[in-house]
Design a protein around this motif. Structure first.
Motif, short mmCIF file in Angstrom:
data_model
loop_
_atom_site.label_atom_id
_atom_site.label_comp_id
_atom_site.label_asym_id
_atom_site.label_seq_id
_atom_site.Cartn_x
_atom_site.Cartn_y
_atom_site.Cartn_z
N MET A 156 0.83 -1.19 0.00
CA MET A 156 0.00 0.00 0.00
C MET A 156 0.87 1.26 0.00
SD MET A 156 -3.11 0.87 -0.03
CE MET A 156 -4.27 2.08 0.44
N ASN A 157 1.96 1.21 0.75
CA ASN A 157 2.84 2.37 0.80
C ASN A 157 3.50 2.61 -0.55
OD1 ASN A 157 3.97 4.55 2.06
ND2 ASN A 157 5.64 3.42 2.99
N LEU A 158 3.70 1.53 -1.30
CA LEU A 158 4.27 1.67 -2.63
C LEU A 158 3.29 2.32 -3.60
CD1 LEU A 158 6.17 -1.72 -2.96
CD2 LEU A 158 7.14 0.55 -2.55
N VAL A 159 2.05 2.41 -3.21
CA VAL A 159 1.04 3.10 -4.01
C VAL A 159 0.85 4.53 -3.53
CG1 VAL A 159 -1.41 3.12 -4.66
CG2 VAL A 159 -0.17 0.96 -4.57
N ALA A 160 0.80 4.71 -2.21
CA ALA A 160 0.52 6.04 -1.65
C ALA A 160 1.60 7.06 -2.00
CB ALA A 160 0.36 5.94 -0.13
N THR A 161 2.85 6.63 -1.98
CA THR A 161 3.94 7.56 -2.26
C THR A 161 3.92 8.06 -3.71
OG1 THR A 161 5.25 6.52 -0.54
CG2 THR A 161 6.43 7.89 -2.11
N PRO A 162 3.81 7.16 -4.71
CA PRO A 162 3.70 7.67 -6.09
C PRO A 162 2.44 8.49 -6.34
CG PRO A 162 4.31 5.36 -6.13
CD PRO A 162 3.98 5.71 -4.71
N VAL A 163 1.35 8.16 -5.66
CA VAL A 163 0.12 8.94 -5.80
C VAL A 163 0.37 10.37 -5.32
CG1 VAL A 163 -2.22 9.26 -4.88
CG2 VAL A 163 -1.53 7.04 -5.75
N ALA A 164 1.05 10.50 -4.20
CA ALA A 164 1.38 11.84 -3.69
C ALA A 164 2.28 12.58 -4.67
CB ALA A 164 2.03 11.74 -2.32
N ALA A 165 3.25 11.87 -5.26
CA ALA A 165 4.17 12.51 -6.20
C ALA A 165 3.46 12.97 -7.47
CB ALA A 165 5.30 11.55 -6.55
N VAL A 166 2.66 12.10 -8.05
CA VAL A 166 1.93 12.46 -9.27
C VAL A 166 0.95 13.59 -8.99
CG1 VAL A 166 0.26 11.62 -10.97
CG2 VAL A 166 2.23 10.22 -10.37
N ASN A 167 0.29 13.53 -7.84
CA ASN A 167 -0.63 14.60 -7.46
C ASN A 167 0.11 15.93 -7.33
OD1 ASN A 167 -3.34 15.48 -6.56
ND2 ASN A 167 -2.25 15.89 -4.67
N GLY A 168 1.31 15.90 -6.82
CA GLY A 168 2.11 17.11 -6.71
C GLY A 168 2.44 17.71 -8.06
N VAL A 169 2.77 16.85 -9.01
CA VAL A 169 3.06 17.33 -10.38
C VAL A 169 1.80 17.95 -10.98
CG1 VAL A 169 3.66 16.58 -12.71
CG2 VAL A 169 4.95 15.71 -10.75
N LEU A 170 0.66 17.29 -10.80
CA LEU A 170 -0.59 17.81 -11.34
C LEU A 170 -1.00 19.11 -10.63
CD1 LEU A 170 -2.59 14.50 -11.81
CD2 LEU A 170 -1.42 15.85 -13.56
N ALA A 171 -0.76 19.18 -9.33
CA ALA A 171 -1.08 20.41 -8.59
C ALA A 171 -0.19 21.56 -9.05
CB ALA A 171 -0.93 20.17 -7.09
N HIS A 172 1.04 21.25 -9.37
CA HIS A 172 1.94 22.30 -9.87
C HIS A 172 1.44 22.82 -11.23
CE1 HIS A 172 5.59 24.60 -10.25
NE2 HIS A 172 5.76 24.11 -11.47
N ALA A 173 0.97 21.90 -12.07
CA ALA A 173 0.40 22.31 -13.36
C ALA A 173 -0.88 23.12 -13.15
CB ALA A 173 0.11 21.09 -14.22
N LEU A 174 -1.65 22.74 -12.15
CA LEU A 174 -2.88 23.46 -11.82
C LEU A 174 -2.57 24.89 -11.40
CD1 LEU A 174 -5.97 23.34 -11.30
CD2 LEU A 174 -5.41 22.58 -8.99
N ARG A 175 -1.46 25.05 -10.73
CA ARG A 175 -1.03 26.38 -10.28
C ARG A 175 -0.85 27.32 -11.47
NH1 ARG A 175 4.62 27.63 -7.50
NH2 ARG A 175 4.26 29.78 -6.96
N GLY A 176 -0.42 26.79 -12.60
CA GLY A 176 -0.27 27.60 -13.79
C GLY A 176 -1.60 28.06 -14.36
#
Length: 65
Positions: A1-21
């Motif tokens: 489960m932790n191997l899923v939660a960590t990449p989910v947080a990372a991908v969400n961060g990338v998408l949130a950064h794009a959202l900021r634009g």
């Protein structure tokens, strides 16, 4: 489960950064209510996903160590 939660947080961060634009050029004194509703929902969803993934990862890491 932790191997899923960590990449989910990372991908969400990338998408949130794009959202900021997507944020229109507001003055620094601009308010949240000045943003479009759709953008507010997307930002809120990104924040919720981020927190859920972060705390899931922390909890699993704490319980398994």
């Amino acid at each position: 489960m932790n191997l899923v939660a960590t990449p989910v947080a990372a991908v969400n961060g990338v998408l949130a950064h794009a959202l900021r634009g997507s944020v229109p050029g507001l003055a620094r004194a601009g308010r949240w209510r000045d943003l479009p509703t759709r953008l507010l929902w997307r930002a809120g969803a990104a924040a919720l996903v981020s927190q859920a993934a972060w705390w899931t990862s922390i909890l699993i890491g704490t319980l398994t160590s």
